[in-house]
Scaffold this motif. Structure first.
Motif, PDB file in Angstrom:
ATOM      1  N   ALA A   1       0.845  -1.188   0.000  1.00 20.17           N
ATOM      2  CA  ALA A   1       0.000   0.000   0.000  1.00 20.17           C
ATOM      3  C   ALA A   1       0.885   1.244   0.000  1.00 20.17           C
ATOM      4  O   ALA A   1       2.076   1.176   0.254  1.00 20.17           O
ATOM      5  CB  ALA A   1      -0.910  -0.016   1.223  1.00 20.17           C
ATOM      6  N   GLY A   2       0.290   2.391  -0.302  1.00 22.33           N
ATOM      7  CA  GLY A   2       1.019   3.645  -0.194  1.00 22.33           C
ATOM      8  C   GLY A   2       1.270   4.369  -1.497  1.00 22.33           C
ATOM      9  O   GLY A   2       1.705   5.523  -1.484  1.00 22.33           O
ATOM     10  N   ALA A   3       1.012   3.733  -2.650  1.00 22.50           N
ATOM     11  CA  ALA A   3       1.287   4.394  -3.931  1.00 22.50           C
ATOM     12  C   ALA A   3       0.442   5.651  -4.101  1.00 22.50           C
ATOM     13  O   ALA A   3       0.939   6.688  -4.571  1.00 22.50           O
ATOM     14  CB  ALA A   3       1.043   3.423  -5.086  1.00 22.50           C
ATOM     15  N   THR A   4      -0.837   5.575  -3.726  1.00 22.30           N
ATOM     16  CA  THR A   4      -1.707   6.744  -3.877  1.00 22.30           C
ATOM     17  C   THR A   4      -1.233   7.887  -2.997  1.00 22.30           C
ATOM     18  O   THR A   4      -1.184   9.046  -3.436  1.00 22.30           O
ATOM     19  CB  THR A   4      -3.160   6.371  -3.546  1.00 22.30           C
ATOM     20  N   ALA A   5      -0.846   7.597  -1.764  1.00 21.05           N
ATOM     21  CA  ALA A   5      -0.356   8.642  -0.859  1.00 21.05           C
ATOM     22  C   ALA A   5       0.902   9.296  -1.411  1.00 21.05           C
ATOM     23  O   ALA A   5       1.065  10.527  -1.355  1.00 21.05           O
ATOM     24  CB  ALA A   5      -0.095   8.058   0.531  1.00 21.05           C
ATOM     25  N   ASP A   6       1.797   8.498  -1.967  1.00 24.15           N
ATOM     26  CA  ASP A   6       3.032   9.046  -2.539  1.00 24.15           C
ATOM     27  C   ASP A   6       2.730   9.942  -3.737  1.00 24.15           C
ATOM     28  O   ASP A   6       3.321  11.023  -3.887  1.00 24.15           O
ATOM     29  CB  ASP A   6       3.959   7.908  -2.969  1.00 24.15           C
ATOM     30  N   ASP A   7       1.802   9.502  -4.593  1.00 18.07           N
ATOM     31  CA  ASP A   7       1.456  10.305  -5.765  1.00 18.07           C
ATOM     32  C   ASP A   7       0.769  11.611  -5.361  1.00 18.07           C
ATOM     33  O   ASP A   7       1.013  12.664  -5.966  1.00 18.07           O
ATOM     34  CB  ASP A   7       0.558   9.503  -6.707  1.00 18.07           C
ATOM     35  N   LEU A   8      -0.076  11.573  -4.345  1.00 21.90           N
ATOM     36  CA  LEU A   8      -0.726  12.798  -3.881  1.00 21.90           C
ATOM     37  C   LEU A   8       0.285  13.752  -3.257  1.00 21.90           C
ATOM     38  O   LEU A   8       0.140  14.980  -3.374  1.00 21.90           O
ATOM     39  CB  LEU A   8      -1.838  12.457  -2.892  1.00 21.90           C
ATOM     40  N   ALA A   9       1.316  13.228  -2.614  1.00 19.13           N
ATOM     41  CA  ALA A   9       2.365  14.093  -2.076  1.00 19.13           C
ATOM     42  C   ALA A   9       3.108  14.803  -3.208  1.00 19.13           C
ATOM     43  O   ALA A   9       3.447  15.994  -3.099  1.00 19.13           O
ATOM     44  CB  ALA A   9       3.331  13.267  -1.230  1.00 19.13           C
ATOM     45  N   ARG A  10       3.352  14.090  -4.322  1.00 21.70           N
ATOM     46  CA  ARG A  10       3.980  14.738  -5.473  1.00 21.70           C
ATOM     47  C   ARG A  10       3.061  15.792  -6.077  1.00 21.70           C
ATOM     48  O   ARG A  10       3.512  16.847  -6.531  1.00 21.70           O
ATOM     49  CB  ARG A  10       4.356  13.695  -6.528  1.00 21.70           C
ATOM     50  N   LEU A  11       1.767  15.512  -6.071  1.00 21.61           N
ATOM     51  CA  LEU A  11       0.801  16.488  -6.577  1.00 21.61           C
ATOM     52  C   LEU A  11       0.782  17.733  -5.688  1.00 21.61           C
ATOM     53  O   LEU A  11       0.716  18.863  -6.180  1.00 21.61           O
ATOM     54  CB  LEU A  11      -0.578  15.846  -6.657  1.00 21.61           C
ATOM     55  N   ASP A  12       0.875  17.541  -4.379  1.00 24.10           N
ATOM     56  CA  ASP A  12       0.987  18.681  -3.465  1.00 24.10           C
ATOM     57  C   ASP A  12       2.212  19.532  -3.805  1.00 24.10           C
ATOM     58  O   ASP A  12       2.151  20.773  -3.796  1.00 24.10           O
ATOM     59  CB  ASP A  12       1.103  18.192  -2.016  1.00 24.10           C
ATOM     60  N   ALA A  13       3.328  18.869  -4.105  1.00 24.57           N
ATOM     61  CA  ALA A  13       4.557  19.591  -4.437  1.00 24.57           C
ATOM     62  C   ALA A  13       4.394  20.395  -5.727  1.00 24.57           C
ATOM     63  O   ALA A  13       4.887  21.527  -5.840  1.00 24.57           O
ATOM     64  CB  ALA A  13       5.725  18.610  -4.554  1.00 24.57           C
ATOM     65  N   LEU A  14       3.701  19.819  -6.722  1.00 24.93           N
ATOM     66  CA  LEU A  14       3.445  20.538  -7.968  1.00 24.93           C
ATOM     67  C   LEU A  14       2.573  21.769  -7.727  1.00 24.93           C
ATOM     68  O   LEU A  14       2.816  22.837  -8.306  1.00 24.93           O
ATOM     69  CB  LEU A  14       2.764  19.608  -8.971  1.00 24.93           C
ATOM     70  N   ILE A  15       1.579  21.632  -6.895  1.00 23.69           N
ATOM     71  CA  ILE A  15       0.698  22.766  -6.593  1.00 23.69           C
ATOM     72  C   ILE A  15       1.479  23.853  -5.870  1.00 23.69           C
ATOM     73  O   ILE A  15       1.334  25.051  -6.153  1.00 23.69           O
ATOM     74  CB  ILE A  15      -0.515  22.289  -5.772  1.00 23.69           C
ATOM     75  N   ALA A  16       2.343  23.462  -4.941  1.00 22.26           N
ATOM     76  CA  ALA A  16       3.160  24.435  -4.223  1.00 22.26           C
ATOM     77  C   ALA A  16       4.106  25.171  -5.179  1.00 22.26           C
ATOM     78  O   ALA A  16       4.350  26.376  -5.036  1.00 22.26           O
ATOM     79  CB  ALA A  16       3.953  23.736  -3.124  1.00 22.26           C
ATOM     80  N   ALA A  17       4.623  24.454  -6.178  1.00 15.83           N
ATOM     81  CA  ALA A  17       5.589  25.050  -7.104  1.00 15.83           C
ATOM     82  C   ALA A  17       4.932  25.982  -8.117  1.00 15.83           C
ATOM     83  O   ALA A  17       5.507  27.017  -8.480  1.00 15.83           O
ATOM     84  CB  ALA A  17       6.351  23.942  -7.826  1.00 15.83           C
ATOM     85  N   HIS A  18       3.726  25.633  -8.585  1.00 15.98           N
ATOM     86  CA  HIS A  18       3.126  26.357  -9.703  1.00 15.98           C
ATOM     87  C   HIS A  18       1.908  27.197  -9.324  1.00 15.98           C
ATOM     88  O   HIS A  18       1.495  28.037 -10.128  1.00 15.98           O
ATOM     89  CB  HIS A  18       2.715  25.367 -10.794  1.00 15.98           C
ATOM     90  N   ALA A  19       1.306  26.968  -8.176  1.00 18.18           N
ATOM     91  CA  ALA A  19       0.094  27.687  -7.771  1.00 18.18           C
ATOM     92  C   ALA A  19      -0.945  27.714  -8.885  1.00 18.18           C
ATOM     93  O   ALA A  19      -1.405  28.786  -9.318  1.00 18.18           O
ATOM     94  CB  ALA A  19       0.428  29.101  -7.316  1.00 18.18           C
ATOM     95  N   PRO A  20      -1.368  26.544  -9.401  1.00 19.45           N
ATOM     96  CA  PRO A  20      -2.324  26.525 -10.511  1.00 19.45           C
ATOM     97  C   PRO A  20      -3.706  26.992 -10.086  1.00 19.45           C
ATOM     98  O   PRO A  20      -4.114  26.810  -8.939  1.00 19.45           O
ATOM     99  CB  PRO A  20      -2.348  25.046 -10.912  1.00 19.45           C
ATOM    100  N   GLU A  21      -4.418  27.583 -11.041  1.00 21.41           N
ATOM    101  CA  GLU A  21      -5.824  27.907 -10.818  1.00 21.41           C
ATOM    102  C   GLU A  21      -6.709  26.723 -11.171  1.00 21.41           C
ATOM    103  O   GLU A  21      -7.835  26.623 -10.678  1.00 21.41           O
ATOM    104  CB  GLU A  21      -6.220  29.127 -11.644  1.00 21.41           C
ATOM    105  N   SER A  22      -6.203  25.834 -12.031  1.00 20.10           N
ATOM    106  CA  SER A  22      -6.962  24.640 -12.394  1.00 20.10           C
ATOM    107  C   SER A  22      -6.004  23.479 -12.615  1.00 20.10           C
ATOM    108  O   SER A  22      -4.841  23.666 -12.976  1.00 20.10           O
ATOM    109  CB  SER A  22      -7.807  24.879 -13.652  1.00 20.10           C
TER     110      SER A  22
END
Length: 222
Positions: A53-74
């Motif tokens: 288990a844990g793949a989804t949590a790891d992928d969501l953590a990477r998604l959090d990092a992308l949002i922090a880096a780019h501040a997307p509106e969508s």
């Protein structure tokens, strides 16, 4: 950990390719993600395959990092947000719900893919808009299946492109972006996915490989 981003021009428009296996349009402030396959580990375990288990949590953590880096509106998922019906189980939905709550101000759109149809409807509480290809957004036609559409450049997923980097002694398959004249295919965002080797593709596509947290141009447009 630092992940490189490289800006390229695609059909006259800037697009930032991230070593996190996503693309960002700085003009639209939109983040594009293909083939997350959230909950794939749960699907495999439900079918008796002993994957951790844990793949989804790891992928969501990477998604959090992308949002922090780019501040997307969508954020637009280019299909296969989920992997299968078991992805709608409580653990995966709880993880997705917590992620969505952290980023409630960001618009999230999902272009329906083949795995999404199999998985079933997302809970309305997740606040994810489901649309069908081609979904026009700025200069892009956003799709799950790679194709050519008049009047727009297609960004798609589905194929999970990978590039084989080889030496005389060894080889490794790495995710890659494959950008042809009228259609670009993003690498699978989900870490727990396979891939389709594109080294010998005969068209004029540029290929940008993702390796060691870098985006590397391994083939320019011919």
């Amino acid at each position: 950990m630092t992940f490189e981003t490289v800006t390229v021009e695609v059909n006259g428009n800037p697009l930032q390719l991230s070593a996190q296996r996503a693309a960002f349009d700085p003009q639209l402030k939109s983040l594009f993600i293909a083939d997350a396959h959230f909950g794939k580990d749960a699907v495999f375990r439900a079918h008796g395959l002993p994957v951790p288990a844990g793949a989804t949590a790891d992928d969501l953590a990477r998604l959090d990092a992308l949002i922090a880096a780019h501040a997307p509106e969508s954020i637009v998922f280019l299909g296969d947000l989920l992997h299968g019906p078991e992805s709608l189980g409580s653990a995966t939905m709880q993880a997705l719900g917590e992620w969505r709550a952290r980023h409630a101000s960001v618009r999230v759109v999902m272009v329906e893919g083949n795995h999404d149809r199999t998985a079933g409807l997302l809970p309305l509480a997740l606040g994810v808009e489901t649309v069908f290809e081609p979904w026009r957004h700025g200069p892009w036609a956003l799709c799950h299946y790679p194709q050519v559409i008049d009047g727009a450049y297609v960004l798609a997923g589905h194929e999970h492109p990978v590039y084989v980097i080889a030496s005389r002694a060894d080889s490794v398959r790495v995710p890659c972006f494959r950008l042809a004249a009228r259609c670009g295919v993003l690498p699978a965002f989900g870490a727990f996915t396979g891939g389709f080797v594109v080294n010998q593709s005969a068209d004029d596509a540029a290929i940008y490989a993702v390796a060691q947290n870098r985006v590397i141009a391994v083939r320019e447009r011919r």
